[in-house]
Design a protein around this motif. Sequence first.
Motif, PDB file in Angstrom:
ATOM      1  N   VAL A 142      13.086  71.190  67.788  1.00 30.61           N
ATOM      2  CA  VAL A 142      12.923  70.342  66.828  1.00 30.61           C
ATOM      3  C   VAL A 142      12.219  69.072  67.447  1.00 30.61           C
ATOM      4  O   VAL A 142      12.878  68.678  68.311  1.00 30.61           O
ATOM      5  N   THR A 182      22.256  71.381  62.573  1.00 41.21           N
ATOM      6  CA  THR A 182      22.322  72.022  61.307  1.00 41.21           C
ATOM      7  C   THR A 182      21.652  73.221  61.462  1.00 41.21           C
ATOM      8  O   THR A 182      22.318  74.495  61.167  1.00 41.21           O
ATOM      9  N   ILE A 183      20.503  73.408  62.080  1.00 35.42           N
ATOM     10  CA  ILE A 183      19.700  74.721  62.201  1.00 35.42           C
ATOM     11  C   ILE A 183      20.533  75.744  63.045  1.00 35.42           C
ATOM     12  O   ILE A 183      20.569  76.689  62.878  1.00 35.42           O
ATOM     13  N   HIS A 184      21.060  74.989  64.080  1.00 30.49           N
ATOM     14  CA  HIS A 184      21.823  75.777  65.201  1.00 30.49           C
ATOM     15  C   HIS A 184      23.027  76.596  64.549  1.00 30.49           C
ATOM     16  O   HIS A 184      23.185  77.758  64.743  1.00 30.49           O
ATOM     17  N   LYS A 214      23.583  77.222  61.280  1.00 29.22           N
ATOM     18  CA  LYS A 214      23.220  78.120  60.543  1.00 29.22           C
ATOM     19  C   LYS A 214      23.132  79.321  61.340  1.00 29.22           C
ATOM     20  O   LYS A 214      23.040  80.419  60.868  1.00 29.22           O
ATOM     21  N   ALA A 215      22.167  79.206  62.511  1.00 25.34           N
ATOM     22  CA  ALA A 215      21.968  80.450  63.198  1.00 25.34           C
ATOM     23  C   ALA A 215      22.956  80.955  63.791  1.00 25.34           C
ATOM     24  O   ALA A 215      23.078  82.366  63.895  1.00 25.34           O
ATOM     25  N   VAL A 241      18.427  76.528  69.753  1.00 25.20           N
ATOM     26  CA  VAL A 241      17.798  75.392  69.292  1.00 25.20           C
ATOM     27  C   VAL A 241      17.805  74.060  70.200  1.00 25.20           C
ATOM     28  O   VAL A 241      19.059  73.794  70.623  1.00 25.20           O
ATOM     29  N   VAL A 246      11.871  81.006  59.555  1.00 21.83           N
ATOM     30  CA  VAL A 246      13.244  80.147  59.543  1.00 21.83           C
ATOM     31  C   VAL A 246      12.864  78.875  58.981  1.00 21.83           C
ATOM     32  O   VAL A 246      13.785  78.080  58.326  1.00 21.83           O
ATOM     33  N   PHE A 247      11.704  78.165  59.230  1.00 17.31           N
ATOM     34  CA  PHE A 247      11.389  76.814  58.980  1.00 17.31           C
ATOM     35  C   PHE A 247      10.848  76.527  57.685  1.00 17.31           C
ATOM     36  O   PHE A 247      10.781  75.289  57.375  1.00 17.31           O
ATOM     37  N   LEU A 276      12.819  74.599  55.129  1.00 13.96           N
ATOM     38  CA  LEU A 276      13.018  73.131  55.390  1.00 13.96           C
ATOM     39  C   LEU A 276      11.911  72.525  54.856  1.00 13.96           C
ATOM     40  O   LEU A 276      12.202  71.149  54.320  1.00 13.96           O
TER      41      LEU A 276
END
Length: 370
Positions: A55, A68-70, A72-73, A82, A130-131, A134
Motif C-alpha cells: 500500500v 486491514t488488508i493484512h 482480512k488476508a 502486505v 483483491v484491490f 477498495l
Amino acid sequence: MSSAEAPAPGRARDLAAARHVLVHLLTPMLMCVGTGLAYLGAFANPSPHHMPVAVVGAGPSTAALAQTIHDKAAAAGDSLDVRTVPDRDAARHLLMERQLSAAFVPSEKAPELPVASTNADTSATVAEKVFTPLATARDEPLKVTDLAPPAHDDPTGQGIFFLLVAVSIGSYASVAVLGGAGAALRMRTRAAFVVVTSFAVSLIGAALAGPVFHIVSHGLWGVWAMAWLYSAGILFLGVGLHTFLRRWTTLTMMVLFVMLNFTTSGGLYRPELLNGFFGALHSFWNGAGLVEGLRSLVYFDHVQLGRHVLRLALWLVAGLLATTLAGLYERRRRTAAAAPPHHHAAPAARGETPQEHEEREEEMDESVGV
C-alpha cells in the motif's frame, strides 16, 4: 506329440507376448497418473500464498489500511504479505525488482494499482481482484497500470513458458534417441552428440522466440545461451541416467522435466499461487531457472539474471557428472565382458555370450522407445 497338443507352444508364445505388452503398458499408465497428479495438484485450485503486495503512502491512515488488508488476508489463510511503501516511485522500483506483485495507491479521485504483468499475468489478475473492492467502496474505478507489459505479439506474456515447453520436449525426446539408438556408441561420442543436439534445440528455440513469433524483441543471443544451458543439462543428465535406468528412463525424464518442471516453472502461475510443494520446487528447478531468467533478460533489465543462469549451470554440472559416472560404469562393464568366459556364467548358461546379452537388453530398450 498329438494334434491336440500341437497349438500349446503357440499359446505359450502368445501369453508371453501379452505379458510383455502389459509390462510395458505400465509406463504410459504411470505417465497418465503422474501427469494428472502433477497438473491437477498444481493448477486445479490456484490461490495466493504470501503474495507480496504494498500500500503506497505514509501516515496512520496508510498503516491502518495495510493492517486491514493484512487481517482480512490472514482470515483467509495468510494469502497476502502486505507492506507499506512511502511513494509511487518506491513501489515502482520494487515492482521492477520483482519483489512485489502489485502496489495499491489510494486516492480519493483515482485509486491506482501498478503491476508488472510479465512477472506473472495471473498474479496481477489476482491482485486486481483483491484491490478492486477498495476502489468500489469509494465509488471510484480502479486504474490498473502495467509497468512491464508483454511484447505486442505475446499479449498474455506466456510465450516464454511455451518456449520452455518446446525446448524441453526437444531435449528429453532426444534422450530417447541418444540413449537407445546411440547405446552402441562410446559415451564420449554420445556426449559429442549431446553438445550438437542441444545446440540445435536451443537454436530452434531462439528462432521461434525471435524472428518467427516475436516473443522477444531483444537479447536474442541471451535467449539462445540460456536455452542451450537448459537443453544441455537435460540431455547430459538423461543420457547418463539411461545407462542405469534403461527402459525406465523415459518415465523418469517425464517426471523430472514435464510433471515437476512445467508445473513449477512459474510460466502459468508464480510460486505464490501454488501450494507449498510446487512453490518450493520453483526455487531450484531448472525450468523455473529458464523462465525466470528469460523474464529478467527480456523485461526486467537483468534483475537477478545471474542467479537464474547459475541455477541452469548447476543443472548442467549435474548432467555432466551423471554422464561421467555412466561412462566409467560402461567402461568397467566392457572390461568385465572382455574377461575369460567363466566370469560370465549366467549369460553363458542361457547360451548367450556377454555381448549378445547386452545387445538383447538394448533391443528390448529400443522396443519400448527409450
